[in-house]
Design a protein around this motif. Sequence first.
Motif, PDB file in Angstrom:
ATOM      1  N   GLU A  43       0.886  -1.169   0.000  1.00 60.22           N
ATOM      2  CA  GLU A  43       0.000   0.000   0.000  1.00 60.22           C
ATOM      3  C   GLU A  43       0.921   1.216   0.000  1.00 60.22           C
ATOM      4  N   LEU A  44       0.742   2.113  -0.972  1.00 62.04           N
ATOM      5  CA  LEU A  44       1.650   3.247  -1.093  1.00 62.04           C
ATOM      6  C   LEU A  44       1.443   4.271   0.025  1.00 62.04           C
ATOM      7  N   THR A  45       2.551   4.721   0.587  1.00 59.73           N
ATOM      8  CA  THR A  45       2.531   5.820   1.555  1.00 59.73           C
ATOM      9  C   THR A  45       2.811   7.106   0.788  1.00 59.73           C
ATOM     10  N   ASP A  46       2.696   8.243   1.480  1.00 66.01           N
ATOM     11  CA  ASP A  46       3.006   9.517   0.839  1.00 66.01           C
ATOM     12  C   ASP A  46       4.455   9.542   0.345  1.00 66.01           C
ATOM     13  N   ALA A  47       5.369   8.910   1.095  1.00 69.35           N
ATOM     14  CA  ALA A  47       6.781   8.882   0.688  1.00 69.35           C
ATOM     15  C   ALA A  47       6.955   8.125  -0.632  1.00 69.35           C
ATOM     16  N   HIS A  48       6.229   7.007  -0.782  1.00 71.51           N
ATOM     17  CA  HIS A  48       6.297   6.242  -2.030  1.00 71.51           C
ATOM     18  C   HIS A  48       5.759   7.083  -3.195  1.00 71.51           C
ATOM     19  N   VAL A  49       4.628   7.747  -2.965  1.00 73.77           N
ATOM     20  CA  VAL A  49       4.008   8.562  -4.016  1.00 73.77           C
ATOM     21  C   VAL A  49       4.945   9.703  -4.414  1.00 73.77           C
ATOM     22  N   LEU A  50       5.571  10.343  -3.421  1.00 74.69           N
ATOM     23  CA  LEU A  50       6.516  11.425  -3.728  1.00 74.69           C
ATOM     24  C   LEU A  50       7.693  10.916  -4.557  1.00 74.69           C
ATOM     25  N   ALA A  51       8.158   9.721  -4.245  1.00 72.98           N
ATOM     26  CA  ALA A  51       9.274   9.147  -5.016  1.00 72.98           C
ATOM     27  C   ALA A  51       8.854   8.921  -6.472  1.00 72.98           C
ATOM     28  N   ILE A  52       7.630   8.462  -6.675  1.00 72.76           N
ATOM     29  CA  ILE A  52       7.122   8.241  -8.036  1.00 72.76           C
ATOM     30  C   ILE A  52       7.026   9.581  -8.771  1.00 72.76           C
ATOM     31  N   ILE A  53       6.475  10.591  -8.090  1.00 70.04           N
ATOM     32  CA  ILE A  53       6.322  11.909  -8.713  1.00 70.04           C
ATOM     33  C   ILE A  53       7.691  12.494  -9.042  1.00 70.04           C
ATOM     34  N   GLU A  54       8.637  12.351  -8.113  1.00 67.16           N
ATOM     35  CA  GLU A  54       9.992  12.859  -8.326  1.00 67.16           C
ATOM     36  C   GLU A  54      10.620  12.227  -9.576  1.00 67.16           C
ATOM     37  N   LYS A  55      10.423  10.915  -9.715  1.00 64.16           N
ATOM     38  CA  LYS A  55      10.958  10.198 -10.880  1.00 64.16           C
ATOM     39  C   LYS A  55      10.305  10.708 -12.168  1.00 64.16           C
TER      40      LYS A  55
END
Length: 149
Positions: A43-55
């Motif tokens: 389950e994605l956390t905000d940190a995971h989502v930010l990493a995806i957006i950053e990429k």
Amino acid sequence: MSLKEKITEDMKAAMRAKDAGRLGTIRLLTAAMKQKEVDERIELTDAHVLAIIEKMIKQRKDSISQFEAGGRQDLADVEKAELAVLAEYMPAGLSDAEIEAEVANAVAATGAAGPQDMGKVMGVLKPKLAGRADMTKVSGLVKAALAKG
């Protein structure tokens, strides 16, 4: 509201507003998020989502420079529009002084003595600064700080 929920709500709002460009970008983002959830069974956390957006932001920046070098301003403009939508989800960036202070604190906290300790320092900084600072710039500052030490 989590970042993931906010993105979903923004997608619905873009559908209602018939904003095709924004909707397309948000759909790309949600697809990348779902892909990560399925691949890693998490389950994605905000940190995971930010990493995806950053990429995705990094990919857009690379594409823009390539398109502009190739004389394809039309494609570069599309990428810039996507970049603007993605950037809305990133937290506020840190100033240069704040980044330098974080680097100095991390060097002191890890007891880093030279360039061989760069991994230790970056390991401390990455979770703190992810999404709030350009990690390439942070890496250069760490390298400079360790060269002095």
